[in-house]
Design a protein around this motif. Sequence first.
Motif, PDB file in Angstrom:
ATOM      1  N   TRP A 185       5.156  -1.094   7.460  1.00 16.54           N
ATOM      2  CA  TRP A 185       3.855  -0.556   7.099  1.00 16.54           C
ATOM      3  C   TRP A 185       3.987   0.939   6.901  1.00 16.54           C
ATOM      4  N   LEU A 218      -0.745   6.919   5.118  1.00 21.18           N
ATOM      5  CA  LEU A 218      -1.179   7.841   4.072  1.00 21.18           C
ATOM      6  C   LEU A 218      -0.505   9.193   4.290  1.00 21.18           C
ATOM      7  N   THR A 259      -5.061   4.119   9.117  1.00 19.97           N
ATOM      8  CA  THR A 259      -4.884   3.407   7.854  1.00 19.97           C
ATOM      9  C   THR A 259      -3.400   3.122   7.629  1.00 19.97           C
ATOM     10  N   TRP A 260      -3.108   1.858   7.393  1.00 20.91           N
ATOM     11  CA  TRP A 260      -1.728   1.448   7.120  1.00 20.91           C
ATOM     12  C   TRP A 260      -1.738   0.609   5.865  1.00 20.91           C
ATOM     13  N   PHE A 261      -0.675   0.725   5.073  1.00 17.59           N
ATOM     14  CA  PHE A 261      -0.577  -0.170   3.918  1.00 17.59           C
ATOM     15  C   PHE A 261       0.876  -0.531   3.695  1.00 17.59           C
ATOM     16  N   GLU A 269      -1.078  -4.792   0.793  1.00 17.44           N
ATOM     17  CA  GLU A 269      -1.942  -4.997   1.942  1.00 17.44           C
ATOM     18  C   GLU A 269      -2.438  -3.657   2.453  1.00 17.44           C
ATOM     19  N   LEU A 270      -3.673  -3.662   2.950  1.00 17.82           N
ATOM     20  CA  LEU A 270      -4.273  -2.421   3.445  1.00 17.82           C
ATOM     21  C   LEU A 270      -5.048  -2.723   4.719  1.00 17.82           C
ATOM     22  N   ARG A 271      -4.728  -1.970   5.778  1.00 19.86           N
ATOM     23  CA  ARG A 271      -5.485  -2.091   7.030  1.00 19.86           C
ATOM     24  C   ARG A 271      -6.241  -0.789   7.225  1.00 19.86           C
ATOM     25  N   THR A 272      -7.551  -0.877   7.396  1.00 20.81           N
ATOM     26  CA  THR A 272      -8.357   0.338   7.556  1.00 20.81           C
ATOM     27  C   THR A 272      -9.368   0.152   8.669  1.00 20.81           C
ATOM     28  N   HIS A 329      -8.703  -5.816   7.171  1.00 11.15           N
ATOM     29  CA  HIS A 329      -7.395  -6.100   6.582  1.00 11.15           C
ATOM     30  C   HIS A 329      -7.626  -6.734   5.216  1.00 11.15           C
ATOM     31  N   LEU A 369      -8.601  -1.782  -4.013  1.00 12.46           N
ATOM     32  CA  LEU A 369      -8.035  -1.085  -2.862  1.00 12.46           C
ATOM     33  C   LEU A 369      -7.884   0.377  -3.242  1.00 12.46           C
ATOM     34  N   LEU A 428      -6.158   4.022  -2.017  1.00  8.55           N
ATOM     35  CA  LEU A 428      -5.297   4.769  -1.103  1.00  8.55           C
ATOM     36  C   LEU A 428      -5.662   6.243  -1.262  1.00  8.55           C
TER      37      LEU A 428
END
Lengths: 507, 166
Positions: free
Chosen positions: A9, A12, A76-78, A86-89, A96, A138, A140
């Motif tokens: 993962w 940013l 925030t992870w992607f 995939e993006l977790r915010t 997710h 999505l 970023l």
Amino acid sequence: MTDAEDIAWQKLDKRTLGVTTAGMLGVCVAIGVPVTSGLINNDALPVPLVLLLVLSGVVVVVGAVVLYDYLRIRKTWFRVTDEKVELRTGILRRQHRAVHRERIRTVDVHAHPLYRVFGVAKVHIGTGEHAESEGSQLTLDAVSRSFADMLRDDLLTRPAPTVDSDEPVGEPPPVLAEFDLGWLRYVPVSIWPGVLGVAACGVAWQITDWFGLRDSVLGQAAELIRELSLWTVIPLAVVVVLVVGLVASLAFGVEAWWNFRLQRTGDTLQVRRGLLIHRSLSLAEDRLRGVELVEPYGARLLGGGRLEAVATGIRDNKPDQPGEDTKVLLPEAPREIAQRVAAEILREPESPTTADITGHPRAALRRRLVWAVAAVAVVEAVLVVVGMTVTSVLLDVAWISAIVLVPAALFAAVENYRNLGHGHTEDYLVVRYGLLARRTAALRRSGIIGVTVRQSPFQRRLGLADFTVTTAAGSGAFTAYDADDAEVLAVACRVVPDLLDPFVVRD
Amino acid sequence: MPGEQSLRLRAPKNLVDRRAVTWWTVRALLDVVPVAVVLGVLAAVLEEPRPWLVAALVATLVVGIPYVLIMPRWRYRVHRWESTDEAVYARSGWLWQEWRVAPMSRIQTVDTVRGPLQQLFRLSTLTVTTASAKGAIKIDGLDHELAADLVARLTAIAQATPGDAT
């Protein structure tokens, strides 16, 4: 293929925090300065107290926003795997989201000047689905410039082309159009100088209020009118407003279209442009259903027009500034260039927008003239009735406005009629309409997903009909207004015979 | 187009249910009667604006009575529909008329709506949508069992027809 679970993962870019801080400070200056000067001018509070209040406000606001953004960036992870992005915010409510690679249709890299100072860029990854609903996009915000460009190229490259491609490998992608300074000649004849000139006056008026200068400005204006007479001041003011608007619209035009370049990479059309704000729009060709040649009145007189994409998943937004419309593939340019670029965009030997256009019957003109006269008559009747019963000033307004409105309405009727038309090529249905801006829409036959024919009692009597083709792209429909009902049906039957033939009779 | 035959859209094959005439009549009455009653009561009660109210009442009746009598029958002659293996085709309206065609391969959803009045008359409105924001086809006044069958049939054909619906 790498195992998806192995891919790490990513976070940013931390420099985004710098963008936020600088941006917030800018906002605080923009709001703080007028507030401070207003409070000081007001004399209600002592100057040191005002400064203390404003500064502590700035610290609290900037601190809170920066803290929030710090948490957002940390949380925030992607990751980008072979199958999906995939993006977790979410700071408290974790979210997710995943978008599969084959559904990705647009990757837009946006870098405002502030982002550029910090070397980062915002990336929007869209699926091109109908309307930009939550979850189909999505964002970023933000990653480093180099990573953003890499990501865009990576996501839009289709897995191994199945048919042999036309472009030889290794050559730079073909450029379909590049900005020419001469195209700026279409700016002065657009509506923007007027719009921006008036807007600038509004802003100036607002600023005089902040600094408590309104009365003195009004006084000076009255003085000027007394010295020069009203009939000198009004044209003078109009000229000043237009000159200001002209400068502003030229500045916006240059800012929006500087370095404009339309090119094709594989099966993706890419628009890059912008002087201060770099914009990059990528449009997968399988979303394209046609093009629209738009010729605003002024540009049309000078032989120019712009190209807009008719494509699924593009928002239909009304821009409040020149150059902010995402549908535009080519700004106002000489018509021959627009036609050539349209042909290349659609991969046709000749642009369907050059097809022979059949005008609509004279009865359509008569209808428009009747509407024009009726509309003016209603306005004038109201003025006259109110003028006779309430105040006779309105009677003067009535005859003066009639002198202006009657020719304007008749001109609009004739112009609107002259812009009506339809035609076809082998693969495209072409529809022309519009009042001041003449729009010629060419819609690919495979993009036509329905037909609607509408007739009012009057149209039935005159043998006219509004003929609409619906599409998944753009606003959803293109209409040939007041066309000859039999003739437009014959044209449509040639373009989409499978759709219409079963329901058509020939007598 | 010189030398060519004149083309026109033919009427779709099927009529809607006869009960639709009653349904449209009731709906028209619900539009006209409350307005007429309110105007009538006000005209009876209020002295001063009476001439105006009576004029409005007369105007309402002059427009409303022919509307209630003619509109439903006229609509019944216009409203028609047809579905083939390739497309759905429908005509609607009365003064202003509309013909709509949508190919099976582009159909996204098929559904029915039954308002309280329609339930009373065992009628349904069938709506067929495509990927276009403007291309939906509505068929009013179908018998509700026929509509349910039609939904099942259209859904099956639409699924069997290749195409991504855009």
